[in-house]
Design a protein around this motif. Structure first.
Motif, PDB file in Angstrom:
ATOM      1  N   VAL A   1       1.104  -0.963   0.043  1.00  0.00           N
ATOM      2  CA  VAL A   1       0.176   0.098  -0.044  1.00  0.00           C
ATOM      3  C   VAL A   1       0.927   1.466   0.098  1.00  0.00           C
ATOM      4  CG1 VAL A   1      -1.808   1.337   1.264  1.00  0.00           C
ATOM      5  CG2 VAL A   1      -1.654  -1.127   1.241  1.00  0.00           C
ATOM      6  N   PHE A   2       0.452   2.227  -0.839  1.00  0.00           N
ATOM      7  CA  PHE A   2       1.309   3.616  -0.963  1.00  0.00           C
ATOM      8  C   PHE A   2       0.422   4.492  -0.444  1.00  0.00           C
ATOM      9  CE2 PHE A   2       4.960   2.151  -3.342  1.00  0.00           C
ATOM     10  CZ  PHE A   2       4.400   0.931  -3.963  1.00  0.00           C
ATOM     11  N   LEU A   3       0.822   5.281   0.460  1.00  0.00           N
ATOM     12  CA  LEU A   3       0.084   6.595   0.881  1.00  0.00           C
ATOM     13  C   LEU A   3       1.022   7.780   0.661  1.00  0.00           C
ATOM     14  CD1 LEU A   3      -1.254   5.570   4.284  1.00  0.00           C
ATOM     15  CD2 LEU A   3      -2.347   5.311   2.153  1.00  0.00           C
ATOM     16  N   GLU A   4       0.394   8.655  -0.221  1.00  0.00           N
ATOM     17  CA  GLU A   4       0.962   9.847  -0.847  1.00  0.00           C
ATOM     18  C   GLU A   4       0.621  11.110  -0.204  1.00  0.00           C
ATOM     19  OE1 GLU A   4       2.799   7.313  -3.551  1.00  0.00           O
ATOM     20  OE2 GLU A   4       3.326   9.339  -2.905  1.00  0.00           O
ATOM     21  N   CYS A   5       1.730  11.916   0.072  1.00  0.00           N
ATOM     22  CA  CYS A   5       1.540  13.254   0.889  1.00  0.00           C
ATOM     23  C   CYS A   5       2.634  14.308  -0.066  1.00  0.00           C
ATOM     24  CB  CYS A   5       2.104  13.045   2.270  1.00  0.00           C
ATOM     25  SG  CYS A   5       2.074  14.833   3.110  1.00  0.00           S
ATOM     26  N   VAL A   6       1.706  15.446  -0.280  1.00  0.00           N
ATOM     27  CA  VAL A   6       2.318  16.445  -1.054  1.00  0.00           C
ATOM     28  C   VAL A   6       2.197  17.682  -0.098  1.00  0.00           C
ATOM     29  CG1 VAL A   6       2.779  17.825  -3.273  1.00  0.00           C
ATOM     30  CG2 VAL A   6       2.295  15.238  -3.356  1.00  0.00           C
ATOM     31  N   GLN A   7       3.350  18.753  -0.034  1.00  0.00           N
ATOM     32  CA  GLN A   7       3.162  20.025   0.570  1.00  0.00           C
ATOM     33  C   GLN A   7       3.668  21.076  -0.370  1.00  0.00           C
ATOM     34  OE1 GLN A   7       6.060  21.701   1.506  1.00  0.00           O
ATOM     35  NE2 GLN A   7       7.742  20.192   1.677  1.00  0.00           N
ATOM     36  N   ASP A   8       2.994  22.279  -0.166  1.00  0.00           N
ATOM     37  CA  ASP A   8       3.262  23.267  -1.504  1.00  0.00           C
ATOM     38  C   ASP A   8       4.177  24.502  -0.752  1.00  0.00           C
ATOM     39  OD1 ASP A   8       0.100  24.984  -1.608  1.00  0.00           O
ATOM     40  OD2 ASP A   8       1.312  24.702   0.209  1.00  0.00           O
ATOM     41  N   MET A   9       4.716  24.170   0.335  1.00  0.00           N
ATOM     42  CA  MET A   9       5.390  25.322   0.914  1.00  0.00           C
ATOM     43  C   MET A   9       6.859  25.230   0.756  1.00  0.00           C
ATOM     44  SD  MET A   9       3.411  27.733   1.614  1.00  0.00           S
ATOM     45  CE  MET A   9       4.306  29.042   2.779  1.00  0.00           C
ATOM     46  N   ASP A  10       7.328  24.395   0.261  1.00  0.00           N
ATOM     47  CA  ASP A  10       8.818  24.313   0.338  1.00  0.00           C
ATOM     48  C   ASP A  10       9.389  23.927   1.739  1.00  0.00           C
ATOM     49  OD1 ASP A  10      11.713  26.182  -0.632  1.00  0.00           O
ATOM     50  OD2 ASP A  10      11.245  24.114  -1.387  1.00  0.00           O
ATOM     51  N   HIS A  11       8.969  23.181   2.619  1.00  0.00           N
ATOM     52  CA  HIS A  11       9.085  22.706   3.992  1.00  0.00           C
ATOM     53  C   HIS A  11      10.299  21.648   3.853  1.00  0.00           C
ATOM     54  CE1 HIS A  11       5.120  24.275   6.127  1.00  0.00           C
ATOM     55  NE2 HIS A  11       6.262  25.402   5.637  1.00  0.00           N
TER      56      HIS A  11
ATOM     57  N   ASN B   1      10.722  19.644   6.309  1.00  0.00           N
ATOM     58  CA  ASN B   1      10.631  18.556   7.269  1.00  0.00           C
ATOM     59  C   ASN B   1       9.357  17.805   6.830  1.00  0.00           C
ATOM     60  OD1 ASN B   1      12.970  19.222   8.610  1.00  0.00           O
ATOM     61  ND2 ASN B   1      11.860  20.390  10.068  1.00  0.00           N
ATOM     62  N   MET B   2       9.283  16.480   7.007  1.00  0.00           N
ATOM     63  CA  MET B   2       7.792  16.059   6.689  1.00  0.00           C
ATOM     64  C   MET B   2       7.881  14.776   7.476  1.00  0.00           C
ATOM     65  SD  MET B   2       7.206  16.334   2.620  1.00  0.00           S
ATOM     66  CE  MET B   2       5.517  16.126   2.730  1.00  0.00           C
ATOM     67  N   PHE B   3       6.467  14.374   7.912  1.00  0.00           N
ATOM     68  CA  PHE B   3       6.293  13.435   8.926  1.00  0.00           C
ATOM     69  C   PHE B   3       5.046  12.674   8.531  1.00  0.00           C
ATOM     70  CE2 PHE B   3       8.855  15.826  11.850  1.00  0.00           C
ATOM     71  CZ  PHE B   3       8.784  17.255  11.508  1.00  0.00           C
TER      72      PHE B   3
ATOM     73  N   CYS C   1      -0.295  13.046   7.625  1.00  0.00           N
ATOM     74  CA  CYS C   1       0.997  13.713   7.256  1.00  0.00           C
ATOM     75  C   CYS C   1       1.081  15.101   7.661  1.00  0.00           C
ATOM     76  CB  CYS C   1       1.045  13.519   5.639  1.00  0.00           C
ATOM     77  SG  CYS C   1       2.570  14.199   4.743  1.00  0.00           S
ATOM     78  N   ALA C   2       2.478  15.370   7.714  1.00  0.00           N
ATOM     79  CA  ALA C   2       2.590  16.800   8.381  1.00  0.00           C
ATOM     80  C   ALA C   2       3.721  17.433   7.680  1.00  0.00           C
ATOM     81  CB  ALA C   2       2.643  16.846   9.777  1.00  0.00           C
ATOM     82  N   SER C   3       4.178  18.471   7.857  1.00  0.00           N
ATOM     83  CA  SER C   3       5.255  19.163   7.292  1.00  0.00           C
ATOM     84  C   SER C   3       5.377  20.557   7.963  1.00  0.00           C
ATOM     85  CB  SER C   3       5.284  19.545   5.795  1.00  0.00           C
ATOM     86  OG  SER C   3       4.481  20.550   5.343  1.00  0.00           O
ATOM     87  N   ASN C   4       6.751  21.079   7.966  1.00  0.00           N
ATOM     88  CA  ASN C   4       6.944  22.091   8.751  1.00  0.00           C
ATOM     89  C   ASN C   4       8.451  22.725   8.195  1.00  0.00           C
ATOM     90  OD1 ASN C   4       8.926  20.777  10.302  1.00  0.00           O
ATOM     91  ND2 ASN C   4       8.403  21.640  12.413  1.00  0.00           N
ATOM     92  N   ARG C   5       8.725  24.074   8.355  1.00  0.00           N
ATOM     93  CA  ARG C   5       9.996  24.725   7.901  1.00  0.00           C
ATOM     94  C   ARG C   5      10.961  24.015   8.952  1.00  0.00           C
ATOM     95  NH1 ARG C   5      10.224  28.093   4.261  1.00  0.00           N
ATOM     96  NH2 ARG C   5       8.159  28.406   4.460  1.00  0.00           N
ATOM     97  N   GLN C   6      12.279  24.051   8.793  1.00  0.00           N
ATOM     98  CA  GLN C   6      13.284  23.732   9.589  1.00  0.00           C
ATOM     99  C   GLN C   6      13.284  24.686  10.795  1.00  0.00           C
ATOM    100  OE1 GLN C   6      16.910  23.391   7.778  1.00  0.00           O
ATOM    101  NE2 GLN C   6      17.541  21.775   8.943  1.00  0.00           N
ATOM    102  N   GLY C   7      13.441  24.234  12.104  1.00  0.00           N
ATOM    103  CA  GLY C   7      13.384  25.077  13.113  1.00  0.00           C
ATOM    104  C   GLY C   7      12.660  24.752  14.345  1.00  0.00           C
ATOM    105  N   GLY C   8      13.210  24.899  15.532  1.00  0.00           N
ATOM    106  CA  GLY C   8      12.460  24.305  16.593  1.00  0.00           C
ATOM    107  C   GLY C   8      11.200  25.150  17.059  1.00  0.00           C
TER     108      GLY C   8
ATOM    109  N   HIS D   1       2.142  21.505  10.052  1.00  0.00           N
ATOM    110  CA  HIS D   1       1.146  21.579   9.426  1.00  0.00           C
ATOM    111  C   HIS D   1       0.551  20.191   8.838  1.00  0.00           C
ATOM    112  CE1 HIS D   1       1.282  25.748   9.458  1.00  0.00           C
ATOM    113  NE2 HIS D   1       2.776  25.670   9.447  1.00  0.00           N
ATOM    114  N   PHE D   2      -0.550  19.867   9.164  1.00  0.00           N
ATOM    115  CA  PHE D   2      -1.007  18.540   8.779  1.00  0.00           C
ATOM    116  C   PHE D   2      -2.147  18.536   7.469  1.00  0.00           C
ATOM    117  CE2 PHE D   2      -0.118  15.747  12.382  1.00  0.00           C
ATOM    118  CZ  PHE D   2       0.551  16.741  13.203  1.00  0.00           C
ATOM    119  N   GLY D   3      -1.996  17.290   6.945  1.00  0.00           N
ATOM    120  CA  GLY D   3      -3.228  17.249   6.056  1.00  0.00           C
ATOM    121  C   GLY D   3      -4.352  16.716   6.641  1.00  0.00           C
ATOM    122  N   ASP D   4      -5.270  16.337   5.777  1.00  0.00           N
ATOM    123  CA  ASP D   4      -6.678  16.003   6.360  1.00  0.00           C
ATOM    124  C   ASP D   4      -6.789  14.377   6.636  1.00  0.00           C
ATOM    125  OD1 ASP D   4      -8.881  18.312   4.500  1.00  0.00           O
ATOM    126  OD2 ASP D   4      -7.851  18.126   6.625  1.00  0.00           O
ATOM    127  N   GLY D   5      -5.782  13.747   6.379  1.00  0.00           N
ATOM    128  CA  GLY D   5      -5.653  12.218   6.852  1.00  0.00           C
ATOM    129  C   GLY D   5      -6.133  11.489   5.894  1.00  0.00           C
TER     130      GLY D   5
END
Lengths: 113, 115
Positions: free
Chosen positions: A19-29, A31-33, A91-98, A103-107
């Motif tokens: 099974v493949f689950l795909e996630c795409v973010q549009d903010m050039d982040h 980090n992804m989770f 799935c989530a993503s963020n810009r580098q930095g503590g 930011h999360f997708g809808d699942g």
């Protein structure tokens, strides 16, 4: 606004399938989770990535793998799906930095039959 | 190790009354603290964060949170609850000294606002 898009909202697969689950973010982040969410257990971290082609194991990586070939895309792979992998996957993503929020997708609600 | 506790699985409050959702944390360095809300069949939405500075942080939808270092708490508050605030709320922490690491989430608190 940050947009994290997960390719499927609902998915039904059979035991033993890959099974493949795909996630795409549009903010050039950087980090992804990937998390899974189960009632009473909260969010559990499966894998994360700080850069293209990099991956780190989270708390529950067994039975999963990931791929990050492009900065904007992070894929979760269930090598041989089992019924105990029925769950909500986030799935989530963020810009580098503590100090940066994730930011999360809808699942994707995945059912393994 | 970092950890977050949300001691209440469920909080019920009448519409118009103030609400509090509790969160305590444990980190070895300075905490970076976050609150998220999740509506049914949706992902988590970021509400607010505390990094440094004023202990009272204001966020989206009229929510605020108070950082208390001595009690290691970061409770979410709203002066007047709405029925539309009914949702699942998550507290999260990152140790500021550990740099760019994933957030650690609590197990969530379900808020029900009754009309």
């Amino acid at each position: 606004d940050v947009k994290v898009t997960q390719s499927s909202r609902y998915l039904v697969k059979r035991t033993g399938e890959k099974v493949f689950l795909e996630c795409v973010q549009d903010m050039d982040h950087e980090n992804m989770f990937w998390y899974r969410q189960d009632p009473g257990l909260g969010l559990r971290l499966i894998y994360f990535s700080y850069d293209v082609k990099m991956k780190e194991k989270g708390d529950i990586p067994e039975g999963y793998s990931v791929s990050r070939e492009k900065k904007e895309r992070f894929s979760l792979i269930l090598e041989s799906a089992s019924t105990n992998q029925t769950s909500m996957y986030l799935c989530a993503s963020n810009r580098q930095g503590g100090n940066q929020p994730q930011h999360f997708g809808d699942g994707t609600r995945l059912s393994i039959l | 190790a970092q950890s977050v506790a949300q001691p209440e699985d469920q909080v019920n409050v009448a519409e118009g009354n103030p609400l509090t959702v509790k969160c305590t944390y444990s980190v070895s360095g300075n905490p970076y603290l976050f609150w998220y809300v999740q509506y049914p069949n949706r992902g988590l939405q970021f509400l607010l964060k505390y990094i440094t500075g004023d202990n009272l942080v204001k966020g989206s939808y009229g929510f605020e949170a108070e950082f208390n270092k001595s009690q290691t708490s970061f409770h979410l508050k709203k002066p007047s609850a709405l029925v539309s605030d009914s949702a699942l709320y998550f507290c999260a922490v990152r140790d500021g000294s550990s740099g760019n690491t994933p957030l650690v989430f609590g197990k969530g608190t379900r808020l029900s606002v009754i009309a």
